[in-house]
Design an enzyme around this catalytic site. Sequence first.
Site, PDB file in Angstrom:
ATOM      1  N   LYS A   1      39.732  76.843  -3.161  1.00 50.98           N
ATOM      2  CA  LYS A   1      39.945  78.521  -3.479  1.00 50.98           C
ATOM      3  C   LYS A   1      41.403  78.710  -2.828  1.00 50.98           C
ATOM      4  CE  LYS A   1      38.908  80.705   0.419  1.00 50.98           C
ATOM      5  NZ  LYS A   1      39.891  81.458   1.114  1.00 50.98           N
ATOM      6  N   ASN A   2      41.923  77.908  -1.886  1.00 52.52           N
ATOM      7  CA  ASN A   2      43.375  78.338  -1.548  1.00 52.52           C
ATOM      8  C   ASN A   2      44.420  77.726  -2.267  1.00 52.52           C
ATOM      9  OD1 ASN A   2      41.904  79.739   0.473  1.00 52.52           O
ATOM     10  ND2 ASN A   2      42.269  78.514   2.148  1.00 52.52           N
TER      11      ASN A   2
ATOM     12  N   CYS B   1      41.689  91.303   9.407  1.00 50.91           N
ATOM     13  CA  CYS B   1      40.373  91.045   8.847  1.00 50.91           C
ATOM     14  C   CYS B   1      39.804  90.146  10.034  1.00 50.91           C
ATOM     15  CB  CYS B   1      40.530  89.756   7.757  1.00 50.91           C
ATOM     16  SG  CYS B   1      41.292  88.305   8.522  1.00 50.91           S
TER      17      CYS B   1
ATOM     18  N   ARG C   1      46.510  90.559  10.388  1.00 48.21           N
ATOM     19  CA  ARG C   1      47.021  89.525   9.477  1.00 48.21           C
ATOM     20  C   ARG C   1      48.416  90.212   8.940  1.00 48.21           C
ATOM     21  NH1 ARG C   1      42.764  86.390   7.363  1.00 48.21           N
ATOM     22  NH2 ARG C   1      44.548  84.878   6.377  1.00 48.21           N
TER      23      ARG C   1
ATOM     24  N   ASP D   1      40.992  76.112   9.541  1.00 43.39           N
ATOM     25  CA  ASP D   1      39.852  76.341   8.660  1.00 43.39           C
ATOM     26  C   ASP D   1      38.669  75.393   8.814  1.00 43.39           C
ATOM     27  OD1 ASP D   1      41.525  77.378   5.819  1.00 43.39           O
ATOM     28  OD2 ASP D   1      41.230  78.476   7.579  1.00 43.39           O
TER      29      ASP D   1
ATOM     30  N   ARG E   1      32.147  83.760  -0.145  1.00 43.44           N
ATOM     31  CA  ARG E   1      33.660  83.924  -0.495  1.00 43.44           C
ATOM     32  C   ARG E   1      34.189  82.856  -0.823  1.00 43.44           C
ATOM     33  NH1 ARG E   1      36.886  86.095   3.651  1.00 43.44           N
ATOM     34  NH2 ARG E   1      38.481  85.385   2.280  1.00 43.44           N
TER      35      ARG E   1
HETATM   36  C1  EPZ Z   1      46.145  80.938   4.456  1.00 45.52           C
HETATM   37  O1  EPZ Z   1      46.006  82.232   4.894  1.00 45.52           O
HETATM   38  C2  EPZ Z   1      44.605  80.359   4.142  1.00 45.52           C
HETATM   39  N1  EPZ Z   1      44.455  81.538   2.883  1.00 45.52           N
HETATM   40  C3  EPZ Z   1      43.755  80.551   5.213  1.00 45.52           C
HETATM   41  O2  EPZ Z   1      42.314  80.216   5.144  1.00 45.52           O
HETATM   42  C4  EPZ Z   1      44.272  79.600   6.250  1.00 45.52           C
HETATM   43  O3  EPZ Z   1      43.460  79.734   7.467  1.00 45.52           O
HETATM   44  C5  EPZ Z   1      45.795  80.038   6.750  1.00 45.52           C
HETATM   45  O4  EPZ Z   1      46.608  79.876   5.403  1.00 45.52           O
HETATM   46  C6  EPZ Z   1      46.351  78.838   7.537  1.00 45.52           C
HETATM   47  O5  EPZ Z   1      46.396  77.604   7.243  1.00 45.52           O
HETATM   48  C7  EPZ Z   1      44.452  81.200   1.726  1.00 45.52           C
HETATM   49  O6  EPZ Z   1      45.486  80.311   1.317  1.00 45.52           O
HETATM   50  C8  EPZ Z   1      44.285  82.200   0.647  1.00 45.52           C
HETATM   51  P1  EPZ Z   1      49.374  81.821   7.119  1.00 45.52           P
HETATM   52  P2  EPZ Z   1      47.639  82.975   5.382  1.00 45.52           P
HETATM   53  O7  EPZ Z   1      50.191  82.846   6.783  1.00 45.52           O
HETATM   54  O8  EPZ Z   1      48.421  82.797   4.412  1.00 45.52           O
HETATM   55  C9  EPZ Z   1      50.543  84.733  10.852  1.00 45.52           C
HETATM   56  C10 EPZ Z   1      39.986  80.280   4.614  1.00 45.52           C
HETATM   57  O9  EPZ Z   1      39.281  80.347   5.499  1.00 45.52           O
HETATM   58  N2  EPZ Z   1      51.522  85.463   9.950  1.00 45.52           N
HETATM   59  O10 EPZ Z   1      49.623  80.552   7.291  1.00 45.52           O
HETATM   60  O11 EPZ Z   1      47.000  84.347   5.423  1.00 45.52           O
HETATM   61  C11 EPZ Z   1      49.224  85.058  10.626  1.00 45.52           C
HETATM   62  O12 EPZ Z   1      48.668  86.354  11.090  1.00 45.52           O
HETATM   63  C12 EPZ Z   1      41.242  81.198   4.794  1.00 45.52           C
HETATM   64  O13 EPZ Z   1      40.022  79.823   3.540  1.00 45.52           O
HETATM   65  C13 EPZ Z   1      52.339  86.464  10.492  1.00 45.52           C
HETATM   66  O14 EPZ Z   1      52.538  86.573  11.681  1.00 45.52           O
HETATM   67  O15 EPZ Z   1      47.943  82.291   6.697  1.00 45.52           O
HETATM   68  C14 EPZ Z   1      48.574  83.936  11.217  1.00 45.52           C
HETATM   69  O16 EPZ Z   1      48.264  84.256  12.526  1.00 45.52           O
HETATM   70  C15 EPZ Z   1      41.573  81.958   6.403  1.00 45.52           C
HETATM   71  N3  EPZ Z   1      53.200  87.176   9.584  1.00 45.52           N
HETATM   72  C16 EPZ Z   1      49.513  82.703  11.075  1.00 45.52           C
HETATM   73  O17 EPZ Z   1      50.600  83.450  10.746  1.00 45.52           O
HETATM   74  C17 EPZ Z   1      53.135  86.634   8.085  1.00 45.52           C
HETATM   75  O18 EPZ Z   1      53.934  87.373   7.682  1.00 45.52           O
HETATM   76  C18 EPZ Z   1      49.163  82.063   9.594  1.00 45.52           C
HETATM   77  O19 EPZ Z   1      49.215  82.634   8.592  1.00 45.52           O
HETATM   78  C19 EPZ Z   1      52.109  85.725   7.710  1.00 45.52           C
HETATM   79  C20 EPZ Z   1      51.364  84.990   8.703  1.00 45.52           C
END
Ligand code: EPZ
Length: 418
Positions: A22-23, A116, A121, A305, A397
């Site tokens: 998915k990701n 979410c 997020r 995850d 999802r």
């Molecule tokens: C991706 O989410 C994945 N989703 C998530 O999988 C996964 O848990 C996550 O990466 C971490 O590996 C997809 O790829 C679609 P991040 P993403 O930006 O990109 C903070 C699943 O279950 N942050 O690496 O949203 C954020 O709040 C999903 O398949 C900021 O502060 O994750 C989080 O605490 C859930 N500012 C941390 O960084 C930003 O601009 C990691 O987020 C962006 C993120």
Amino acid sequence: MSVLRITGGRALRGSVRVHGAKNSVLPIFAACLVARGVTVIHNCPNIADVDAAMQILIHLGCKAERDGDTVTVDTSTMTNAEVPHSLMQEMRSSVIFLGSILGRCGEASISTPGGCELGPRPIDMHLAALRQLGAEITDNGGSLVCRANRLRGAKITLRSPSVGATENAILAACFAEGTTVISNAAREPEISDLQRYLRALGITVLGAGTPTIVVEGRLVRVDTAHRVIPDRIVAVTYLCAAAATGGEITLTDVNPAHFTTVTDALTNMGCAITRTGDSVTLSASGRLYALEPVMTEPYPGFPTDAQAGLMAACLRAQGTTSFIENIFDNRYRHADEMRRFGANIKLEGRVALVTGVKSLKAAPVKSPDLRGGAALVIAALSAEGTSEVSDIHHIDRGYDDLAGALTQLGAEIVRIDS
Ligand code: EPZ
């Protein structure tokens, strides 16, 4: 409302193929806007998040059609640069389209993705990267309007290795004049898959999988095909299920190198794991052992995850395992529901202390989110009696027919749609 009715206590046995990631599909759909042609994407799972992303492409004026696990996307017909609130709310990670819409159209407008189930997020790193590439972004509270007559290559350093921000920066950089260097980039395998797709388009992208990624922007009009990598989190979900119930399962069409932190943890719990280049076999019997502290970290560290699924495998282990969730602020919502099975879990901020109990008892539980829901299914499989897991739209999802896959492994699980 659909539910999964699960009768636990049976060891899982058999073999199952793991579907596409998915990701990886989601950023590659966004990257199709770079191609300005037809991309045939193979190994595309039939899951709600992929459907939502197809709806976004169609809303943008592109074509997206599914034939089994192949989705054909044609972005040559793109006419729109706006993702409406309804589609943004359906899938928070729709923000991944921002960079490529902006690069393709010179403008982009999205409604700010809501928080979410995992907590707030924020997308500040996404926006900072786009601004460094030359975007002007107006935040009107509920919506973002981005404009960029010309994107120019930049040296971007991310505050932390955000997966989405790395992907958005890469995609916008494909449209920028000159060279972009992204430092402190995320290193997930899905980013390497995105690089592989972009290179097939003729874009120079280097360094995915390392903290420094280099992109040479250029205009392309290319038709191509791509096969998505296997979903490493779906793979570890099945492995945690077999660890929790006992038995022996083999996963096929996987890349074991993508989830060694999880297979190492399961080995330390007492599972026997063997692997080939594209398969993994796990066997487990008797009571598993608790683990040394499990800390979630950006790849190649232990994946956030997989935290809920491994916790489910620890519920009956001998001893106490502490989890430290370092990535998301609110990713223990499955703990309350696991306690309904009789699990012994104490939460203290980012730490969850899981002390194994001798047995779990069936209970009705509600999925709090995608991975928490899958973890509740694992717990129900290892509980005595018949449980019901509701709110399984969360699970839909990211899992293509989870009930079907577990049935193939000998689980007594029925999906009841109502
Ligand atoms: C991706 O989410 C994945 N989703 C998530 O999988 C996964 O848990 C996550 O990466 C971490 O590996 C997809 O790829 C679609 P991040 P993403 O930006 O990109 C903070 C699943 O279950 N942050 O690496 O949203 C954020 O709040 C999903 O398949 C900021 O502060 O994750 C989080 O605490 C859930 N500012 C941390 O960084 C930003 O601009 C990691 O987020 C962006 C993120």
